[in-house]
Design an enzyme around this catalytic site. Structure first.
Site, PDB file in Angstrom:
ATOM      1  CG  ASN A  12     -51.794 -22.020  20.970  1.00  0.00           C
ATOM      2  OD1 ASN A  12     -51.283 -21.184  21.638  1.00  0.00           O
ATOM      3  ND2 ASN A  12     -51.766 -23.584  20.916  1.00  0.00           N
ATOM      4  NE  ARG A  96     -53.130 -23.907  24.618  1.00  0.00           N
ATOM      5  CZ  ARG A  96     -51.904 -24.188  24.971  1.00  0.00           C
ATOM      6  NH1 ARG A  96     -50.925 -23.748  24.160  1.00  0.00           N
ATOM      7  NH2 ARG A  96     -51.467 -25.073  25.720  1.00  0.00           N
ATOM      8  CG  HIS A 185     -51.526 -30.759  28.226  1.00  0.00           C
ATOM      9  ND1 HIS A 185     -50.822 -31.671  28.654  1.00  0.00           N
ATOM     10  CD2 HIS A 185     -50.731 -30.185  27.451  1.00  0.00           C
ATOM     11  CE1 HIS A 185     -49.331 -31.395  28.290  1.00  0.00           C
ATOM     12  NE2 HIS A 185     -49.506 -30.256  27.256  1.00  0.00           N
ATOM     13  NE  ARG A 246     -42.981 -27.361  31.253  1.00  0.00           N
ATOM     14  CZ  ARG A 246     -44.029 -27.315  30.254  1.00  0.00           C
ATOM     15  NH1 ARG A 246     -44.547 -28.504  30.018  1.00  0.00           N
ATOM     16  NH2 ARG A 246     -44.527 -26.203  29.743  1.00  0.00           N
ATOM     17  CD  GLU A 392     -53.982 -29.495  22.649  1.00  0.00           C
ATOM     18  OE1 GLU A 392     -53.010 -29.676  22.029  1.00  0.00           O
ATOM     19  OE2 GLU A 392     -53.884 -28.867  23.595  1.00  0.00           O
TER      20      GLU A 392
END
Ligand code: ADP
Length: 406
Positions: A12, A96, A185, A246, A392
């Site tokens: 990743n 990823r 996601h 955010r 993940e």
């Protein structure tokens, strides 16, 4: 790939970091995991944990000028444990990749054409895709003969119907600039929705699940019979839930106002909404543990933290209502990621008072800690409320291995 090749390295790659895990796909065991931070700075740091041998975490500091230097350092650490990149047991590397646009609906074996396509998507993910591409290029240079697979954060959401993916703006403008809702996601939403079905003893095709991925970034998805039909993030990860830093959903006219009235530049508005909003904007903290601690301590400071918590929960509940309507019938709500897996007060507040919608949380079950998927709803509740830890890396490794061993 030889018959003995059962390991997958998951990478990743961020702009200044690389996270990695080496897994054995015979049983999903983690052989090694680590993180390189501050690539390009003189204070780069590699933390490597040799899980296969149960050894101590090893930390190396030094000057890793670029991703190539970082990956070489990772390769050296793996080799020191007898798990080097040249091992015949390594079946593939799974990367990823944040944005796959509409082009990539599934994990894809990387060749030059695929890499070019991922590059064409850079305008849609200017912060993320370039780092992912650098990681891929570097890994391919190190092992040109090894299959490498791109697993896209957007792929699971490509099943969204057009009416959920479209913004209600001029179609020609939207199409020309590829403006639509992509969602992110996806690897986590796919994994958690499947695991939730398994927890209920059902096939994914039989259940409708609302997945709440609440990490520092946060997103909700509505998954009908194993297929995503709506998700809260949009063109970028800024849309939807209140997140650590955010804003999530906001009237787009706020951005005009910030420019016209507050005199902010485009970049300043971008930074405000992505980095200085959400929980941190509301109360100065983005860690849910700290927010709960401040609420418990009380006083004026506790009030500020309480407001942040309440705004966060209110948005979450709006999405629970919205996705209940989108799905028509909800069989399960699954909480996952850092906040979803650990913050019992968030789960309790999100579900409180929703008995009419068939949702309830049992206080005892909710307060128990475990790394396993588990139900936290009382038996009488029509909707199963669950905590389902996400993974993940395992999902990327499984998708990668399925593709190269087919
Ligand atoms: P990322 O989006 O960076 O992958 P994670 O899924 O790891 O994030 O979630 C990180 C967030 O999880 C932290 O910012 C914190 O708010 C929350 N968190 C982690 N552990 C706990 C805990 N024990 N209790 C409450 N919140 C927690």
């Amino acid at each position: 790939m030889t018959a003995t090749a059962t390991r997958v390295l998951v990478l990743n790659s961020g702009s200044s970091s690389v996270k990695y895990q080496l897994l054995d796909m015979r049983d999903g065991a983690r052989l090694a995991a680590g993180l390189v931070e501050r690539i390009g700075e003189s204070t780069s740091r590699l933390a490597h944990t040799p899980l296969a041998t149960g050894g101590e975490k090893r930390e190396t500091e030094g000057d890793m000028a670029d991703h190539e230097a970082a990956l070489k350092a990772v390769a050296a650490e793996l080799a020191a444990d007898g798990l080097g990149l040249d091992s015949p047991q390594l079946a593939a590397i799974g990367h990823r990749v944040v944005h796959g646009g509409l082009e990539f609906t599934e994990p894809t074996v990387i060749d030059d054409a695929v890499l070019e396509e991922i590059e064409r998507l850079v305008p849609l993910a200017p912060l993320h895709n370039p780092a992912n591409i650098t990681g891929i290029r570097t890994a391919r240079a190190l092992r040109p003969d090894l299959p490498q697979v791109a697993v896209f954060d957007t792929a699971f959401h490509t099943t969204m119907p057009e009416h959920a993916a479209r913004y209600a703006i001029d179609v020609a403008t939207a199409d020309r600039h590829r403006i639509r809702r992509y969602g992110f996601h996806g690897t986590s939403h796919a994994y958690v929705s499947r695991k939730t079905a398994a927890l209920l003893g059902k096939d994914p095709s039989e259940v409708n699940v609302i997945v709440l991925h609440l990490g520092n970034g946060a997103s909700a998805s509505a998954v009908a019979g194993g297929r995503c039909v709506d998700t809260s993030m949009g063109l970028t990860p800024l849309e939807g839930l209140v997140m650590g830093t955010r804003s999530g959903d906001i009237d787009p006219a706020v951005t005009f106002h910030l420019k016209r009235v507050a005199g902010m530049s485009e970049d300043e508005v971008d930074e405000l909404l992505n980095k200085k909003s959400g929980l941190i904007g509301l109360c100065g903290d983005n860690d849910m543990r700290e927010i709960r601690r401040r609420i418990d301590a009380g006083g004026e400071d506790g009030e500020r933290a309480r407001l942040a918590f309440d705004v966060y929960i209110h948005r979450l509940r709006k999405y629970l209502g919205a996705y209940s309507a989108v799905l028509g019938r909800v069989d399960a709500v699954a909480f996952t990621a850092g906040v979803g897996e650990n913050a019992a007060p968030v789960r309790e507040a999100a579900i409180a008072g929703l008995e009419e919608m068939g949702m309830a949380v049992d206080a005892d079950l909710n307060s128990q800690r475990s790394d396993e998927p588990r139900l936290i709803s009382p038996e009488y509740a029509r909707v199963a409320v669950a905590v389902v830890p996400t993974d993940e890396e395992l999902e990327i490794a499984q998708q990668t291995y399925a593709l190269v061993s087919a």
